[in-house]
Design a protein around this motif. Structure first.
Motif, PDB file in Angstrom:
ATOM      1  N   VAL A  68       0.843  -1.203   0.000  1.00 33.10           N
ATOM      2  CA  VAL A  68       0.000   0.000   0.000  1.00 33.10           C
ATOM      3  C   VAL A  68       0.878   1.252   0.000  1.00 33.10           C
ATOM      4  N   LEU A  69       1.893   1.282   0.867  1.00 37.27           N
ATOM      5  CA  LEU A  69       2.809   2.425   0.898  1.00 37.27           C
ATOM      6  C   LEU A  69       3.587   2.524  -0.413  1.00 37.27           C
ATOM      7  N   GLY A  70       3.954   1.366  -0.976  1.00 37.75           N
ATOM      8  CA  GLY A  70       4.646   1.383  -2.264  1.00 37.75           C
ATOM      9  C   GLY A  70       3.794   1.972  -3.369  1.00 37.75           C
ATOM     10  N   ALA A  71       2.491   1.683  -3.352  1.00 35.55           N
ATOM     11  CA  ALA A  71       1.592   2.255  -4.358  1.00 35.55           C
ATOM     12  C   ALA A  71       1.508   3.772  -4.212  1.00 35.55           C
ATOM     13  N   ALA A  72       1.499   4.254  -2.961  1.00 36.34           N
ATOM     14  CA  ALA A  72       1.427   5.696  -2.731  1.00 36.34           C
ATOM     15  C   ALA A  72       2.651   6.418  -3.270  1.00 36.34           C
ATOM     16  N   VAL A  73       3.798   5.734  -3.274  1.00 33.35           N
ATOM     17  CA  VAL A  73       5.032   6.334  -3.783  1.00 33.35           C
ATOM     18  C   VAL A  73       5.190   6.077  -5.287  1.00 33.35           C
ATOM     19  N   ARG A  74       4.785   4.901  -5.746  1.00 38.94           N
ATOM     20  CA  ARG A  74       5.011   4.514  -7.143  1.00 38.94           C
ATOM     21  C   ARG A  74       4.224   5.373  -8.122  1.00 38.94           C
ATOM     22  N   ILE A  75       3.146   5.999  -7.687  1.00 37.30           N
ATOM     23  CA  ILE A  75       2.361   6.841  -8.597  1.00 37.30           C
ATOM     24  C   ILE A  75       3.216   7.958  -9.182  1.00 37.30           C
ATOM     25  N   TYR A  76       4.246   8.393  -8.444  1.00 34.40           N
ATOM     26  CA  TYR A  76       5.125   9.454  -8.945  1.00 34.40           C
ATOM     27  C   TYR A  76       6.012   8.935 -10.079  1.00 34.40           C
ATOM     28  N   ARG A  77       6.392   7.678 -10.024  1.00 32.27           N
ATOM     29  CA  ARG A  77       7.223   7.127 -11.092  1.00 32.27           C
ATOM     30  C   ARG A  77       6.402   6.823 -12.336  1.00 32.27           C
ATOM     31  N   LEU A  78       5.146   6.443 -12.145  1.00 32.18           N
ATOM     32  CA  LEU A  78       4.318   6.056 -13.280  1.00 32.18           C
ATOM     33  C   LEU A  78       3.687   7.254 -13.980  1.00 32.18           C
ATOM     34  N   ARG A  79       3.136   8.212 -13.207  1.00 39.65           N
ATOM     35  CA  ARG A  79       2.385   9.311 -13.825  1.00 39.65           C
ATOM     36  C   ARG A  79       2.682  10.645 -13.161  1.00 39.65           C
ATOM     37  N   ALA A  80       3.940  10.919 -12.864  1.00 46.08           N
ATOM     38  CA  ALA A  80       4.278  12.139 -12.118  1.00 46.08           C
ATOM     39  C   ALA A  80       3.812  13.394 -12.841  1.00 46.08           C
ATOM     40  N   ARG A  81       4.102  13.489 -14.130  1.00 48.74           N
ATOM     41  CA  ARG A  81       3.781  14.726 -14.851  1.00 48.74           C
ATOM     42  C   ARG A  81       2.282  14.988 -14.874  1.00 48.74           C
ATOM     43  N   SER A  82       1.488  13.952 -15.127  1.00 46.28           N
ATOM     44  CA  SER A  82       0.045  14.135 -15.239  1.00 46.28           C
ATOM     45  C   SER A  82      -0.584  14.498 -13.902  1.00 46.28           C
ATOM     46  N   VAL A  83      -0.297  13.698 -12.869  1.00 41.78           N
ATOM     47  CA  VAL A  83      -0.973  13.920 -11.594  1.00 41.78           C
ATOM     48  C   VAL A  83      -0.507  15.210 -10.926  1.00 41.78           C
ATOM     49  N   LEU A  84       0.788  15.511 -11.020  1.00 43.06           N
ATOM     50  CA  LEU A  84       1.260  16.757 -10.430  1.00 43.06           C
ATOM     51  C   LEU A  84       0.785  17.961 -11.220  1.00 43.06           C
ATOM     52  N   GLY A  85       0.663  17.821 -12.533  1.00 39.51           N
ATOM     53  CA  GLY A  85       0.169  18.930 -13.341  1.00 39.51           C
ATOM     54  C   GLY A  85      -1.265  19.293 -13.008  1.00 39.51           C
ATOM     55  N   VAL A  86      -2.128  18.279 -12.903  1.00 44.65           N
ATOM     56  CA  VAL A  86      -3.530  18.542 -12.561  1.00 44.65           C
ATOM     57  C   VAL A  86      -3.644  19.089 -11.139  1.00 44.65           C
ATOM     58  N   ALA A  87      -2.917  18.478 -10.201  1.00 48.05           N
ATOM     59  CA  ALA A  87      -2.969  18.961  -8.815  1.00 48.05           C
ATOM     60  C   ALA A  87      -2.450  20.392  -8.707  1.00 48.05           C
ATOM     61  N   ALA A  88      -1.368  20.701  -9.424  1.00 53.38           N
ATOM     62  CA  ALA A  88      -0.812  22.055  -9.373  1.00 53.38           C
ATOM     63  C   ALA A  88      -1.787  23.076  -9.948  1.00 53.38           C
ATOM     64  N   ALA A  89      -2.477  22.714 -11.036  1.00 48.97           N
ATOM     65  CA  ALA A  89      -3.415  23.651 -11.654  1.00 48.97           C
ATOM     66  C   ALA A  89      -4.610  23.930 -10.742  1.00 48.97           C
ATOM     67  N   VAL A  90      -5.210  22.884 -10.194  1.00 50.54           N
ATOM     68  CA  VAL A  90      -6.404  23.059  -9.358  1.00 50.54           C
ATOM     69  C   VAL A  90      -6.050  23.779  -8.060  1.00 50.54           C
ATOM     70  N   TYR A  91      -5.011  23.298  -7.384  1.00 48.78           N
ATOM     71  CA  TYR A  91      -4.630  23.937  -6.122  1.00 48.78           C
ATOM     72  C   TYR A  91      -4.042  25.330  -6.359  1.00 48.78           C
ATOM     73  N   GLY A  92      -3.475  25.567  -7.535  1.00 53.57           N
ATOM     74  CA  GLY A  92      -2.964  26.900  -7.827  1.00 53.57           C
ATOM     75  C   GLY A  92      -4.068  27.938  -7.805  1.00 53.57           C
ATOM     76  N   VAL A  93      -5.165  27.636  -8.500  1.00 53.83           N
ATOM     77  CA  VAL A  93      -6.316  28.552  -8.489  1.00 53.83           C
ATOM     78  C   VAL A  93      -6.870  28.694  -7.075  1.00 53.83           C
ATOM     79  N   ALA A  94      -6.964  27.576  -6.366  1.00 55.48           N
ATOM     80  CA  ALA A  94      -7.523  27.610  -5.014  1.00 55.48           C
ATOM     81  C   ALA A  94      -6.676  28.470  -4.078  1.00 55.48           C
ATOM     82  N   PHE A  95      -5.356  28.327  -4.152  1.00 56.34           N
ATOM     83  CA  PHE A  95      -4.502  29.071  -3.219  1.00 56.34           C
ATOM     84  C   PHE A  95      -4.404  30.544  -3.578  1.00 56.34           C
TER      85      PHE A  95
END
Length: 382
Positions: A68-95
């Protein structure tokens, strides 16, 4: 003499290939796909795919804590650009919204502080104090609503991506935005209901603990003990509500459940002894998340405080408004960086907990394996 190693099921370069089904083979012509009563041959790349398959987010079987902990970390190796890009865009507007709301509420208070600093005999009127309190309350409400909205939207998108990476179903960035638009508002409603349940449980139990102290108007050993018991019970009740509803968002997204349906589903998946495994794993995930958040926020807060003190010293304590503005902005930047950088960790971990629960108690691994096989192409590569 040594020979070249080949994968199990692969054809060696110097070995004759067996007769194909199209040539008749030793058992005659083989049936083709689609005809009634006939069986299709397995895909040619099947025996080799364990050697060439990309590592999934988590194995399709009941998971251990490390997986379970490995899955939480492995998402960065598999889809770092996509997930961080969406999170950065949404939280950017929010902040940005939260920063302006916080700054606007602090401007009058900073002005009063500056006036008192310049003239110690200046007194703040009651109307000014009431105005400051109202602005702070409004700012807190706006911040809470925006935070809940952005958190729900990002969690919905990352939940869909996390399960896709487990079964080989690539979710594009466009699909992530589409999922947010389609399931975002129900997710916000779920989060609000969970917050309401937690608040009611906390207030009721704490109120019962405070009742003897309010009635007797005396701080005795009995009233203080009852107050402490009420506080502990309130915290435990809020934790219980959180543990019973922590799988509601994954159920909302992955099962297409409604608002109340996702809450009922989460309660069903955490009933009885199932609760303890979910509680322990999700609590550990959240504690690790909060520790990482505090580390990042602490670095930015230290920089912000140093900048604030430097501005005050350089300006001989006359640029207090500028110093507070810089302090607020840098602190919000730190919170923003910590939030969007660590959002994939928490979302992927919760999806792994949700999948583990269903695979243990509902044999969901059979369905997930079927989905994974459906996404293999003819060469056995995702």
């Amino acid at each position: 003499m040594s020979t070249q190693w080949t994968a199990p099921g692969a054809q060696g370069s110097g070995e004759p290939s067996p007769p194909s089904s199209a040539d008749g083979g030793p058992f005659g012509p083989q049936p083709t796909d689609g005809a009634p009563g006939q069986h299709s041959a397995p895909p040619s790349g099947g025996p080799r795919r364990e050697l060439v398959q990309a590592m999934p987010l988590f194995p399709l079987r009941p998971l251990g804590l490390g997986e379970v902990l490995g899955a939480a970390v492995r998402i960065y190796r598999l889809r770092a650009r996509s997930v961080l890009g969406v999170a950065a865009a949404v939280y950017g507007v929010a902040f940005v919204i939260m920063t302006f709301a916080t700054g606007a509420s602090m401007v009058p208070m900073i002005g009063d502080m500056q006036a008192v600093f310049e003239d110690p005999e200046t007194t703040t009127t009651g109307l000014g104090s009431l105005r400051d309190v109202v602005l702070m309350v409004v700012s807190s409400v706006v911040t809470m609503i925006v935070s809940l909205l952005s958190s729900a939207l990002v969690t919905v998108a990352l939940t869909r991506v996390a399960l896709g990476e487990a079964v080989g179903d690539h979710v594009s960035t466009a699909d992530m935005w589409a999922t947010m638009r389609r399931r975002g508002l129900p997710a916000v409603a779920v989060v609000l209901l969970i917050g309401l349940l937690s608040t009611v449980a906390f207030v009721v139990l704490l109120g019962l603990g405070m009742l003897p102290l309010i009635l007797l108007q005396e701080a005795t050993a009995v009233t203080i003990t009852l107050l402490v018991i009420g506080l502990v019970a309130a915290v435990l009740a809020s934790l219980w509500v959180w543990a019973r509803t922590v799988l509601a968002i994954p159920a909302l997204v992955l099962e297409e459940a409604g608002v109340l349906g996702s809450l009922r589903r989460s309660f069903a998946m955490t009933r009885g002894r199932r609760l303890w495994r979910v509680l322990g794993t999700t609590l550990l995930l959240y504690l690790l998340y909060m520790i990482a958040v505090q580390v990042i926020v602490g670095v930015f807060s230290t920089i912000a405080m140093l900048a604030y003190v430097a501005i005050l010293l350089i300006s001989s304590f006359e640029a207090m408004l500028l110093g507070m503005t810089v302090l607020t902005i840098l602190s919000m930047v730190g919170s923003y960086a910590a939030t969007f950088l660590l959002a994939p960790f928490l979302s992927a971990g919760y999806v792994a907990v949700y999948a583990d629960n269903r695979m243990r108690h509902e044999a969901w691994d059979v369905e997930l394996t079927r989905r994974a096989r459906a996404h293999w192409d003819g060469t056995g590569i995702r």
